[in-house]
Design a protein around this motif. Structure first.
Motif, PDB file in Angstrom:
ATOM      1  N   ALA A 166      53.717  36.922  27.017  1.00  0.00           N
ATOM      2  CA  ALA A 166      52.816  36.001  27.719  1.00  0.00           C
ATOM      3  C   ALA A 166      52.936  36.168  29.229  1.00  0.00           C
ATOM      4  CB  ALA A 166      53.113  34.560  27.314  1.00  0.00           C
ATOM      5  N   LEU A 167      54.176  36.259  29.719  1.00  0.00           N
ATOM      6  CA  LEU A 167      54.377  36.423  31.161  1.00  0.00           C
ATOM      7  C   LEU A 167      53.871  37.771  31.644  1.00  0.00           C
ATOM      8  CD1 LEU A 167      57.932  34.879  31.604  1.00  0.00           C
ATOM      9  CD2 LEU A 167      55.716  33.872  32.216  1.00  0.00           C
ATOM     10  N   GLU A 168      54.156  38.825  30.894  1.00  0.00           N
ATOM     11  CA  GLU A 168      53.697  40.161  31.279  1.00  0.00           C
ATOM     12  C   GLU A 168      52.176  40.217  31.324  1.00  0.00           C
ATOM     13  OE1 GLU A 168      55.600  42.620  28.350  1.00  0.00           O
ATOM     14  OE2 GLU A 168      57.595  42.019  29.044  1.00  0.00           O
ATOM     15  N   THR A 169      51.524  39.615  30.332  1.00  0.00           N
ATOM     16  CA  THR A 169      50.058  39.605  30.283  1.00  0.00           C
ATOM     17  C   THR A 169      49.479  38.835  31.458  1.00  0.00           C
ATOM     18  OG1 THR A 169      50.055  39.841  27.889  1.00  0.00           O
ATOM     19  CG2 THR A 169      48.064  38.911  28.880  1.00  0.00           C
ATOM     20  N   LEU A 170      50.078  37.682  31.769  1.00  0.00           N
ATOM     21  CA  LEU A 170      49.622  36.900  32.916  1.00  0.00           C
ATOM     22  C   LEU A 170      49.695  37.729  34.198  1.00  0.00           C
ATOM     23  CD1 LEU A 170      48.788  34.146  34.208  1.00  0.00           C
ATOM     24  CD2 LEU A 170      51.234  33.714  34.482  1.00  0.00           C
ATOM     25  N   LEU A 171      50.836  38.363  34.432  1.00  0.00           N
ATOM     26  CA  LEU A 171      51.005  39.161  35.648  1.00  0.00           C
ATOM     27  C   LEU A 171      50.080  40.380  35.662  1.00  0.00           C
ATOM     28  CD1 LEU A 171      54.860  38.974  36.179  1.00  0.00           C
ATOM     29  CD2 LEU A 171      53.070  37.856  37.514  1.00  0.00           C
ATOM     30  N   LEU A 172      49.936  41.060  34.536  1.00  0.00           N
ATOM     31  CA  LEU A 172      49.035  42.220  34.473  1.00  0.00           C
ATOM     32  C   LEU A 172      47.604  41.809  34.799  1.00  0.00           C
ATOM     33  CD1 LEU A 172      50.482  44.039  31.351  1.00  0.00           C
ATOM     34  CD2 LEU A 172      50.328  44.993  33.663  1.00  0.00           C
ATOM     35  N   ASN A 173      47.159  40.682  34.255  1.00  0.00           N
ATOM     36  CA  ASN A 173      45.800  40.210  34.541  1.00  0.00           C
ATOM     37  C   ASN A 173      45.644  39.845  36.009  1.00  0.00           C
ATOM     38  OD1 ASN A 173      44.387  40.413  32.068  1.00  0.00           O
ATOM     39  ND2 ASN A 173      45.483  38.662  31.276  1.00  0.00           N
ATOM     40  N   MET A 174      46.647  39.213  36.586  1.00  0.00           N
ATOM     41  CA  MET A 174      46.572  38.837  37.992  1.00  0.00           C
ATOM     42  C   MET A 174      46.561  40.079  38.888  1.00  0.00           C
ATOM     43  SD  MET A 174      49.147  35.561  37.931  1.00  0.00           S
ATOM     44  CE  MET A 174      49.102  35.255  39.682  1.00  0.00           C
ATOM     45  N   ILE A 175      47.436  41.033  38.592  1.00  0.00           N
ATOM     46  CA  ILE A 175      47.585  42.222  39.425  1.00  0.00           C
ATOM     47  C   ILE A 175      46.394  43.169  39.300  1.00  0.00           C
ATOM     48  CG2 ILE A 175      48.947  44.340  39.730  1.00  0.00           C
ATOM     49  CD1 ILE A 175      51.424  42.605  38.873  1.00  0.00           C
ATOM     50  N   HIS A 176      45.937  43.412  38.068  1.00  0.00           N
ATOM     51  CA  HIS A 176      44.915  44.438  37.850  1.00  0.00           C
ATOM     52  C   HIS A 176      43.493  43.919  37.724  1.00  0.00           C
ATOM     53  CE1 HIS A 176      47.812  47.658  37.552  1.00  0.00           C
ATOM     54  NE2 HIS A 176      48.543  46.892  36.766  1.00  0.00           N
ATOM     55  N   SER A 177      43.332  42.638  37.386  1.00  0.00           N
ATOM     56  CA  SER A 177      41.978  42.116  37.175  1.00  0.00           C
ATOM     57  C   SER A 177      41.612  40.988  38.125  1.00  0.00           C
ATOM     58  CB  SER A 177      41.825  41.606  35.735  1.00  0.00           C
ATOM     59  OG  SER A 177      42.107  42.634  34.825  1.00  0.00           O
ATOM     60  N   GLY A 178      42.583  40.453  38.848  1.00  0.00           N
ATOM     61  CA  GLY A 178      42.291  39.339  39.739  1.00  0.00           C
ATOM     62  C   GLY A 178      41.931  38.073  38.991  1.00  0.00           C
TER      63      GLY A 178
ATOM     64  N   GLN B  36      51.749  50.203  32.387  1.00  0.00           N
ATOM     65  CA  GLN B  36      52.026  49.152  33.359  1.00  0.00           C
ATOM     66  C   GLN B  36      52.963  48.067  32.818  1.00  0.00           C
ATOM     67  OE1 GLN B  36      50.858  49.053  36.729  1.00  0.00           O
ATOM     68  NE2 GLN B  36      50.722  51.178  36.082  1.00  0.00           N
ATOM     69  N   ARG B  37      52.907  47.798  31.515  1.00  0.00           N
ATOM     70  CA  ARG B  37      53.725  46.712  30.957  1.00  0.00           C
ATOM     71  C   ARG B  37      55.220  46.923  31.213  1.00  0.00           C
ATOM     72  NH1 ARG B  37      52.486  42.267  27.931  1.00  0.00           N
ATOM     73  NH2 ARG B  37      50.347  42.964  27.782  1.00  0.00           N
ATOM     74  N   PRO B  38      55.776  48.126  31.009  1.00  0.00           N
ATOM     75  CA  PRO B  38      57.201  48.308  31.326  1.00  0.00           C
ATOM     76  C   PRO B  38      57.511  48.069  32.804  1.00  0.00           C
ATOM     77  CG  PRO B  38      56.412  50.127  29.974  1.00  0.00           C
ATOM     78  CD  PRO B  38      55.213  49.315  30.363  1.00  0.00           C
TER      79      PRO B  38
END
Length: 183
Positions: free
Chosen positions: A64-76, A132-134
């Motif tokens: 959940a945390l990784e997905t949140l950060l990935l969405n924020m970083i890569h999708s805004g 990116q997840r790792p």
């Protein structure tokens, strides 16, 4: 590995169905996002064909945390994983649940080891070295070193959102607040 998984499932005494999707068709030569969409399609199609109305996914707190950060970083976009939602993208609604969402990845791994559950590797994507997840997992580890409760507090913050303090005027309006002032 598949044989070992099937043996474990048989030992549990419940029913199961193994679905495969085109590894011989070259899905390992595609991006992680493409493979994820393909697997989700196979899963949803299978669930509907079995006349089921619910899917339980094994995502945990770190996912959940990784997905949140990935969405924020890569999708805004500030978008995470809800513990339950209804998917309406198919011919009929499916309830999607994530019963392990508040569980720690380390705790699940320890239990799986004690129970001798096989861990299936995720190595279908073309550019495993560049995923990116790792990288985000390393970022979260660094945050935990700075503050031992970082991941716990990030999860708590996902459950304690203050819409009036965000810049999203649409969110403010949806919550019955004034779009400009948040009051």
């Amino acid at each position: 590995m598949v044989t070992r998984v099937k043996c474990n499932l048989q030992d549990c005494g419940g029913g199961y169905l193994f679905c495969t999707c085109g590894q011989d068709g070259g899905i390992e030569n595609h991006s992680a996002h493409f493979v994820q969409d393909l697997l989700r399609g196979v899963l949803y199609t299978t669930v509907i064909s079995l006349n089921c109305n619910k899917i339980a996914l094994g995502h945990h707190r770190d996912d959940a945390l990784e997905t949140l950060l990935l969405n924020m970083i890569h999708s805004g976009v500030m978008k995470g994983m809800p513990p339950r939602y209804t998917s309406t993208s198919r011919e009929r609604p499916l309830a999607i649940i994530r019963p392990l969402l508040s569980s720690l990845e380390e705790g699940i791994a320890q239990y799986a080891s004690l129970a001798r559950f096989p861990i299936l590797p995720c190595n279908l994507c073309i550019n495993q070295a560049n995923l990116q997840r790792p990288q985000v997992k390393l970022l979260l580890g660094g945050m935990e070193r700075l503050s031992p409760n970082a991941k716990k507090n990030m999860i708590l913050s996902m459950m304690n959102v203050r819409p009036s303090l965000f810049m999203d005027s649409t969110l403010r309006q949806a919550c019955g607040l004034r779009s400009v002032t948040g009051e």
